[in-house]
Every structure is written in structure tokens, then in C-alpha cells.
Design a protein around this motif. Sequence first.
Motif, short mmCIF file in Angstrom:
data_model
loop_
_atom_site.label_atom_id
_atom_site.label_comp_id
_atom_site.label_asym_id
_atom_site.label_seq_id
_atom_site.Cartn_x
_atom_site.Cartn_y
_atom_site.Cartn_z
N LEU A 147 0.83 -1.19 0.00
CA LEU A 147 0.00 0.00 0.00
C LEU A 147 0.87 1.25 0.00
N ASP A 148 0.34 2.32 -0.57
CA ASP A 148 0.97 3.62 -0.46
C ASP A 148 0.24 4.42 0.62
N ARG A 149 0.87 5.47 1.10
CA ARG A 149 0.22 6.33 2.09
C ARG A 149 -0.94 7.10 1.44
N ASP A 150 -2.09 7.07 2.09
CA ASP A 150 -3.20 7.95 1.75
C ASP A 150 -4.15 8.00 2.94
N THR A 177 -1.71 0.77 13.15
CA THR A 177 -2.12 1.26 11.84
C THR A 177 -3.50 0.73 11.49
N GLU A 178 -4.41 1.62 11.18
CA GLU A 178 -5.76 1.24 10.77
C GLU A 178 -5.86 1.29 9.25
N LEU A 179 -6.30 0.19 8.68
CA LEU A 179 -6.54 0.12 7.24
C LEU A 179 -8.05 0.25 7.01
N ARG A 180 -8.45 1.30 6.34
CA ARG A 180 -9.86 1.59 6.14
C ARG A 180 -10.20 1.51 4.66
N GLY A 181 -10.20 0.27 4.17
CA GLY A 181 -10.42 0.08 2.74
C GLY A 181 -9.23 0.52 1.92
N ALA A 182 -8.02 0.39 2.48
CA ALA A 182 -6.80 0.82 1.79
C ALA A 182 -6.60 -0.02 0.53
#
Length: 386
Positions: free
Chosen positions: A181-184, A206-211
Motif C-alpha cells: 500500500l501507499d500512504r493515503d 495502523t488502521e486500514l480503512r479500505g486501503a
Amino acid sequence: MTSFDPARYLPDDLLARMRERAVVHDRENTFPHDDLDELRAAGYLGILVSEERGGGGLALAEASVLQQRLAGAAPATALAVNMHLVWTGVAKVLRDRGIDDLSFVEEGAAAGEVFAFGISEAGNDLVLFGSDTTAEPDGEGGYRFTGTKIFTSLSPAWDHLGVHGLDSTSPDGPKMVFAFLDRDDSVVSRDDWDTLGMRGTQSRTTELRGAHAPARRVVRRLDPGPQPDPLVFGIFSVFEILLASVYTGIARRALELAVEAATSRRSKKTGTTYANDPDIRWRVADMALAYEALPPQLAALAHDVDALADHGGRWFSLLAGVKHRAVTMAKSVVDDAILVGGGSAYSSRNELSRLYRDVLAGMFHPSDPESAHSTAATAWLGPVTA
């Protein structure tokens, strides 16, 4: 490849600056941006990248030596950058076996980009073989990841995050998906790192929210559970060897500080230094005997990974074992160094005091003591039968 000189990447003056800054980052609970900037400028992020792609072209055994050296100056910096080196090391393991799936990792690292390790999850003792993070197909070969990762070192600084998650919608059964993943805005780093030691790693939740990872950044779809895939072997082998290297480097530094204390402190009773005290000599010798066993083991295992040696089912026992021995050895050596150092070592301003706290983090990294013993038991006794 030219002859290996550790000082090329980690000269003494750089290590001295890092050691001074380590005190500040530990006290203020901050990330060592200056360390990372200097390591990037020295080409350290690309030490395992092939020379053809602009890297150092070093062997895993050479990277192990460098990480030991770095950890002796700034343990938290070494542990943080370790997670970047894991991915470049995995790229090397695959490339050495004719698989170039992570060429973008090598190219990015050679350009100074930072890759972080987003695998750990609270309560997930399956580690690589399972995940509570969901991986939802986007219909175009990519995936959206939703879940929570813990111990994400390099949180303030990474450019790309390697993660895994479970796709339970696949028609051919559940699949473990590995991607980058990239940062967004869909990747949220909590500012929640406030720990006993290794504070400079800033290994935040780190929370992934539909990354989203596009298809070109999806590197594997595997069945859950143990797999012979080279990616899994690469992650496990490089992670364990470089992790063991960090704690071995901490032990070396603690031994050096114990020697300094023994040769400088003088006994009122005898009028001579504690280096002449038979009990202190025995303790320092015991520390040295424990420490000196680890660098050759790390060198041998790392060489076998580079040389494509075939240890078959023994690989996981050997790798888990060297990590376990390094961590337990390092803790024991630091404990003894505190005793040799005397009451001054109990001061929070003493370097040994920081090493005492930093070395405790080793027990939390995979493979933990229970997993290491289970792996070794299975290797020698076979699986548990009913």
C-alpha cells in the motif's frame, strides 16, 4: 561485488552521532528522522538491492553484520530500519531463486523510498498463515484492505506498507493476499507508541480503512496455513536473521560497556580495578562466551539463505532457534552488564539502563519462546499425535 567494509555504510562518526541522538529519542519518545536521513544518504536502504538496480549488492550475511553494528549504537533505529530491510531482503531471496516479483521494492529502496512491515495483528498467533484483516477484491486484480495492524515500525516515515489480509470471497477457497500500500487517507497511523523501550521505532498501530492495493502491487494469493511459497520463506528467513542480528548487536554493546566499567571502577577493598576481581572476571567471561556463539550462527544461516541451501523442513526450526537464542542471550548479557556496571547503571541516564529496557522487546517478536520450542519439538519429534 567489491570487498565488504562495514565502515563504508556505518562509519564511526555516524555511529557516534546516532548514539548521542538515541538518548534524546528514547527520552522524548520521538522518531529518529536524522538517523534515517543519514542512512538514506549513505545508501543503507539499498544495501540488499542488486548493484544492477542501484543498490549495494550485499549478501544477507553482510547485512547481518551491519545491523549488529548499527544496533550497538542506536537499537531503536536498527530495529526500525530492520523492517525495511526485511522487504528488500525478501526481494533478494526471490530474485536469487529466479523470481522477480518484488523488483519495484528494489527500485524504490535504491531511490531512497522506505518500506514498512504491516503484518502483525493483536491476538493473531498465526502470523503469516492467517489474518483478521479483510482483503476485498476490487474486480480488477487489486484489493481493498480493512483491519488493524500493530507494531508498525517506521510509522512516521514509511512510503509503502507491505500487508496481508484474508480474501474469504474467492471461489476457489479463502486466500491470504500479500500486497503493498501507499500512504493515503485510508491508512491511519495512531499516535499511540508509548512503551518501556525501543521508543524510537515509533511502531504505532495502523488502521486500514479500505486501503487499496492495485493489481500491480498484489504479490501473492496463497491458501491459509503453512505454505512452501518462496515469499513465505523469504519473509521468515530474513525477518528472523536480521532481528536476531539487532539483539546480538545490543549484547555486544552491553559487553563492551561492562568491560569499560570493570576496567575503570576501582575497589576500595583491594585498591585495584574490578577487572582483577575473580567474580567480575567470571561474569564478564560468561557474557563473552554467550555472545560469541551468535555471530557465527547468524553468518552461517544467512550464507545458507544466500547460497540456496536446502534444509528442508529444518529451515523453520533453525531460523526460529537462532532468533530465540539471540534474544535470550542478549537479555542475559545485559542483565550481567548491569551487575558489572554497579549502581550507576541503574540511573536512567546510563546507556546500560536504556539497553536493559530496549532488549526486553525481543521477546515480543515472532518467533516467541513458545513458538520456537514448538517448532524445534516438531522438527525433532514430529507432530503431536492423538
